[in-house]
Write a protein that holds these residues in place. Sequence first.
Motif, PDB file in Angstrom:
ATOM      1  N   GLN A  66       0.819  -1.225   0.000  1.00  0.00           N
ATOM      2  CA  GLN A  66       0.000   0.000   0.000  1.00  0.00           C
ATOM      3  C   GLN A  66       0.846   1.265   0.000  1.00  0.00           C
ATOM      4  O   GLN A  66       0.323   2.372  -0.114  1.00  0.00           O
ATOM      5  N   ASN A  67       2.157   1.089   0.156  1.00  0.00           N
ATOM      6  CA  ASN A  67       3.051   2.239   0.272  1.00  0.00           C
ATOM      7  C   ASN A  67       4.489   1.739   0.216  1.00  0.00           C
ATOM      8  O   ASN A  67       4.732   0.536   0.380  1.00  0.00           O
ATOM      9  N   LEU A  68       5.438   2.630  -0.010  1.00  0.00           N
ATOM     10  CA  LEU A  68       6.858   2.306   0.149  1.00  0.00           C
ATOM     11  C   LEU A  68       7.620   3.602   0.367  1.00  0.00           C
ATOM     12  O   LEU A  68       7.077   4.693   0.232  1.00  0.00           O
ATOM     13  N   SER A  81      11.298  -0.410   2.179  1.00  0.00           N
ATOM     14  CA  SER A  81      12.029  -0.027   0.965  1.00  0.00           C
ATOM     15  C   SER A  81      11.455  -0.773  -0.242  1.00  0.00           C
ATOM     16  O   SER A  81      10.739  -1.769  -0.094  1.00  0.00           O
ATOM     17  N   THR A  82      11.835  -0.307  -1.420  1.00  0.00           N
ATOM     18  CA  THR A  82      11.372  -0.969  -2.648  1.00  0.00           C
ATOM     19  C   THR A  82      11.858  -2.416  -2.691  1.00  0.00           C
ATOM     20  O   THR A  82      11.122  -3.301  -3.115  1.00  0.00           O
ATOM     21  N   ALA A  83      13.111  -2.658  -2.249  1.00  0.00           N
ATOM     22  CA  ALA A  83      13.641  -4.029  -2.289  1.00  0.00           C
ATOM     23  C   ALA A  83      12.843  -4.948  -1.364  1.00  0.00           C
ATOM     24  O   ALA A  83      12.583  -6.103  -1.694  1.00  0.00           O
ATOM     25  N   MET A  84      12.436  -4.428  -0.200  1.00  0.00           N
ATOM     26  CA  MET A  84      11.639  -5.234   0.737  1.00  0.00           C
ATOM     27  C   MET A  84      10.294  -5.593   0.113  1.00  0.00           C
ATOM     28  O   MET A  84       9.825  -6.726   0.214  1.00  0.00           O
ATOM     29  N   TYR A  91       3.264  -5.161  -7.356  1.00  0.00           N
ATOM     30  CA  TYR A  91       2.640  -3.836  -7.443  1.00  0.00           C
ATOM     31  C   TYR A  91       2.836  -3.060  -6.138  1.00  0.00           C
ATOM     32  O   TYR A  91       3.082  -3.643  -5.083  1.00  0.00           O
ATOM     33  N   VAL A  92       2.657  -1.755  -6.221  1.00  0.00           N
ATOM     34  CA  VAL A  92       2.601  -0.933  -5.014  1.00  0.00           C
ATOM     35  C   VAL A  92       1.675   0.261  -5.279  1.00  0.00           C
ATOM     36  O   VAL A  92       1.768   0.900  -6.333  1.00  0.00           O
ATOM     37  N   ILE A  93       0.772   0.507  -4.352  1.00  0.00           N
ATOM     38  CA  ILE A  93      -0.107   1.678  -4.453  1.00  0.00           C
ATOM     39  C   ILE A  93       0.717   2.911  -4.065  1.00  0.00           C
ATOM     40  O   ILE A  93       1.417   2.896  -3.050  1.00  0.00           O
ATOM     41  N   VAL A  94       0.646   3.940  -4.874  1.00  0.00           N
ATOM     42  CA  VAL A  94       1.409   5.166  -4.594  1.00  0.00           C
ATOM     43  C   VAL A  94       0.468   6.369  -4.680  1.00  0.00           C
ATOM     44  O   VAL A  94      -0.342   6.473  -5.607  1.00  0.00           O
ATOM     45  N   ALA A 116      11.148   5.331  -7.703  1.00  0.00           N
ATOM     46  CA  ALA A 116      11.830   4.256  -6.972  1.00  0.00           C
ATOM     47  C   ALA A 116      11.158   2.911  -7.243  1.00  0.00           C
ATOM     48  O   ALA A 116      11.839   1.897  -7.427  1.00  0.00           O
ATOM     49  N   ALA A 117       9.841   2.890  -7.280  1.00  0.00           N
ATOM     50  CA  ALA A 117       9.110   1.643  -7.535  1.00  0.00           C
ATOM     51  C   ALA A 117       9.492   1.086  -8.907  1.00  0.00           C
ATOM     52  O   ALA A 117       9.835  -0.094  -9.043  1.00  0.00           O
ATOM     53  N   LEU A 118       9.443   1.937  -9.924  1.00  0.00           N
ATOM     54  CA  LEU A 118       9.760   1.486 -11.281  1.00  0.00           C
ATOM     55  C   LEU A 118      11.198   0.968 -11.361  1.00  0.00           C
ATOM     56  O   LEU A 118      11.466  -0.053 -11.995  1.00  0.00           O
ATOM     57  N   ALA A 119      12.116   1.667 -10.688  1.00  0.00           N
ATOM     58  CA  ALA A 119      13.526   1.254 -10.717  1.00  0.00           C
ATOM     59  C   ALA A 119      13.714  -0.125 -10.087  1.00  0.00           C
ATOM     60  O   ALA A 119      14.635  -0.855 -10.441  1.00  0.00           O
ATOM     61  N   ALA A 120      12.823  -0.475  -9.151  1.00  0.00           N
ATOM     62  CA  ALA A 120      12.916  -1.780  -8.477  1.00  0.00           C
ATOM     63  C   ALA A 120      12.096  -2.847  -9.204  1.00  0.00           C
ATOM     64  O   ALA A 120      11.969  -3.966  -8.713  1.00  0.00           O
ATOM     65  N   GLY A 121      11.508  -2.482 -10.337  1.00  0.00           N
ATOM     66  CA  GLY A 121      10.705  -3.450 -11.085  1.00  0.00           C
ATOM     67  C   GLY A 121       9.303  -3.630 -10.537  1.00  0.00           C
ATOM     68  O   GLY A 121       8.605  -4.572 -10.905  1.00  0.00           O
ATOM     69  N   LEU A 122       8.889  -2.729  -9.650  1.00  0.00           N
ATOM     70  CA  LEU A 122       7.514  -2.763  -9.137  1.00  0.00           C
ATOM     71  C   LEU A 122       6.622  -1.904 -10.027  1.00  0.00           C
ATOM     72  O   LEU A 122       7.063  -0.887 -10.561  1.00  0.00           O
ATOM     73  N   LYS A 123       5.361  -2.312 -10.153  1.00  0.00           N
ATOM     74  CA  LYS A 123       4.420  -1.533 -10.948  1.00  0.00           C
ATOM     75  C   LYS A 123       3.634  -0.619 -10.013  1.00  0.00           C
ATOM     76  O   LYS A 123       2.870  -1.112  -9.174  1.00  0.00           O
ATOM     77  N   PRO A 124       3.807   0.686 -10.150  1.00  0.00           N
ATOM     78  CA  PRO A 124       3.029   1.585  -9.295  1.00  0.00           C
ATOM     79  C   PRO A 124       1.561   1.638  -9.733  1.00  0.00           C
ATOM     80  O   PRO A 124       1.273   1.661 -10.926  1.00  0.00           O
ATOM     81  N   VAL A 125       0.673   1.634  -8.744  1.00  0.00           N
ATOM     82  CA  VAL A 125      -0.732   1.979  -8.993  1.00  0.00           C
ATOM     83  C   VAL A 125      -0.845   3.417  -8.499  1.00  0.00           C
ATOM     84  O   VAL A 125      -0.980   3.668  -7.295  1.00  0.00           O
TER      85      VAL A 125
END
Length: 253
Positions: A66-68, A81-84, A91-94, A116-125
């Motif tokens: 839900q956040n990072l 953190s994004t790595a965690m 995904y991560v809600i931003v 930061a999310a994109l750099a870690a390969g996470l898809k931001p919502v």
Amino acid sequence: MMARVPLIAGNWKMNKTVGEALRLVDEMLPGLQAVQGVEKLLCPPAIAIMPVAAMLEGKGIGLGAQNLHWEKDGAYTGELSTAMVAEFCQYVIVGHSERRALFGDSDLNVHRKVTAALAAGLKPVLCIGETLEQNEAGRAAEVLSAQLRAALEGVQINSAEALVVAYEPVWAIGTGKAASPEPINTLLRNVVRPTLAGLLGQELAEGVRVLYGGSVNAANAGEYFAQPEVDGALVGGASLKAADFLAITQAAA
Ligand code: PGA
């Protein structure tokens, strides 16, 4: 035009202990797995991410935080953190309006989190939305495009699937006052999608999923999904009940 696969995301907010979370997943899993042609995503509280991840392993259902925090590590008590997050989630809600209003998610911090999310390969919502006051002053379009520009200026994505936008009018969140579907579609078509095109280029912008959020329930979901610009929903309250979340997911199929 690229076909956009509908996405139904459950934002559990600060609800469900780990035990309750596992029971809810257990209850909804068979039904969710049976729905074809829809991407499904669960965003439990941070403490439940790890055990829920174990339950969802190989089940074809996405997991989101839900956040990072945007920093890699360090003295940021209470943050993830994004790595965690990326160890368990896709995904991560931003920039949810509750975080913007209550926890200091300024436009700048939302931009940092998206990057930061994109750099870690996470898809931001990425959540955007105007307040009641802004809506009544006729400023919805201006607010939405400003939030998108602030969050995404200079941001690169490699594929349209890497980013999801959730339009959530603040006055419709958790209030039972869901926004009318047609005006939502018009705003998405005339404001959100063109702003995305200006930031990401036409082709990527056409493929980015744009969700509606705000008092979506089993009874009204179908009306939103009938709108060509609405590619799914970010569901709060109704995602806490297996039958309701399942019915919303089925309505998107
Ligand atoms: P709601 O919340 O469905 O309870 O209105 C939506 C959200 O905040 O994502």
